[in-house]
Scaffold this motif. Structure first.
Motif, PDB file in Angstrom:
ATOM      1  N   UNK A  27      70.676 -84.994  20.889  1.00  0.00           N
ATOM      2  CA  UNK A  27      70.559 -83.543  21.000  1.00  0.00           C
ATOM      3  C   UNK A  27      69.566 -83.051  19.957  1.00  0.00           C
ATOM      4  N   UNK A  28      68.657 -82.170  20.380  1.00  0.00           N
ATOM      5  CA  UNK A  28      67.660 -81.609  19.472  1.00  0.00           C
ATOM      6  C   UNK A  28      67.985 -80.158  19.129  1.00  0.00           C
ATOM      7  N   UNK A  29      68.186 -79.333  20.176  1.00  0.00           N
ATOM      8  CA  UNK A  29      68.360 -77.901  19.924  1.00  0.00           C
ATOM      9  C   UNK A  29      68.705 -77.185  21.221  1.00  0.00           C
ATOM     10  N   UNK A  30      69.364 -76.034  21.090  1.00  0.00           N
ATOM     11  CA  UNK A  30      69.377 -75.092  22.200  1.00  0.00           C
ATOM     12  C   UNK A  30      67.940 -74.624  22.351  1.00  0.00           C
ATOM     13  N   UNK A  31      67.572 -74.190  23.545  1.00  0.00           N
ATOM     14  CA  UNK A  31      66.172 -73.851  23.786  1.00  0.00           C
ATOM     15  C   UNK A  31      66.066 -72.835  24.913  1.00  0.00           C
ATOM     16  N   UNK A  32      64.856 -72.299  25.057  1.00  0.00           N
ATOM     17  CA  UNK A  32      64.549 -71.383  26.150  1.00  0.00           C
ATOM     18  C   UNK A  32      63.133 -71.701  26.627  1.00  0.00           C
ATOM     19  N   UNK A  33      62.917 -71.581  27.926  1.00  0.00           N
ATOM     20  CA  UNK A  33      61.586 -71.888  28.441  1.00  0.00           C
ATOM     21  C   UNK A  33      60.571 -70.914  27.854  1.00  0.00           C
ATOM     22  N   UNK A  34      59.389 -71.414  27.580  1.00  0.00           N
ATOM     23  CA  UNK A  34      58.312 -70.582  27.060  1.00  0.00           C
ATOM     24  C   UNK A  34      57.821 -69.639  28.155  1.00  0.00           C
ATOM     25  N   UNK A  35      57.650 -70.181  29.349  1.00  0.00           N
ATOM     26  CA  UNK A  35      57.217 -69.388  30.504  1.00  0.00           C
ATOM     27  C   UNK A  35      58.431 -68.923  31.298  1.00  0.00           C
ATOM     28  N   UNK A  36      58.186 -68.006  32.214  1.00  0.00           N
ATOM     29  CA  UNK A  36      59.254 -67.465  33.057  1.00  0.00           C
ATOM     30  C   UNK A  36      59.347 -68.244  34.363  1.00  0.00           C
TER      31      UNK A  36
END
Length: 126
Positions: A27-36
């Protein structure tokens, strides 16, 4: 094989039924996409589809890293690659603000279109 990042947004996330496929990944991190993009559940409501062609919102998920060819082969099998899902690298933002290129599975938009519940858009699988 060099280490790669994997962005997961559905049943591969920690606490969900397919997370065991990632037991050999870190596991590295929670994340969110850069693009939509856009995410919809399957018509059975059992797993989500990420739709590349719809650019409405950033998608929340988790990032793992691995250098295991066997793990990647197993993910391809789970995701029905290339019929149900296609894969590519996208940019995702980690919690610390770093942006990494991560492998993600997008819905193959040419097949099984009746498997998607388009009435329920979301940006996080719960």
């Amino acid at each position: 094989m060099k280490e790669i990042y994997i962005f997961v947004y559905g049943t591969l996330k920690a606490g969900y039924q397919n997370h065991h496929f990632l037991t050999d990944a870190e596991f590295v991190s929670d994340a969110i996409t850069f693009d939509k993009y856009q995410m919809y559940p399957s018509i059975t409501q059992q797993f989500p589809f990420l739709i590349k062609s719809e650019k409405y919102q950033q998608i929340k998920g988790e990032v793992f890293k691995t250098n295991s060819k066997e793990l990647l082969k197993n993910l391809d099998y789970l995701e029905g690659y290339p019929d149900l899902y296609l894969k590519e690298f996208i940019k995702v933002s980690l919690e610390d603000g770093n942006v990494v290129d991560a492998l993600v599975y997008f819905k193959n938009e040419e097949n099984n279109l009746d498997a998607v519940d388009y009435s329920n858009p979301m940006n996080e699988w719960m």
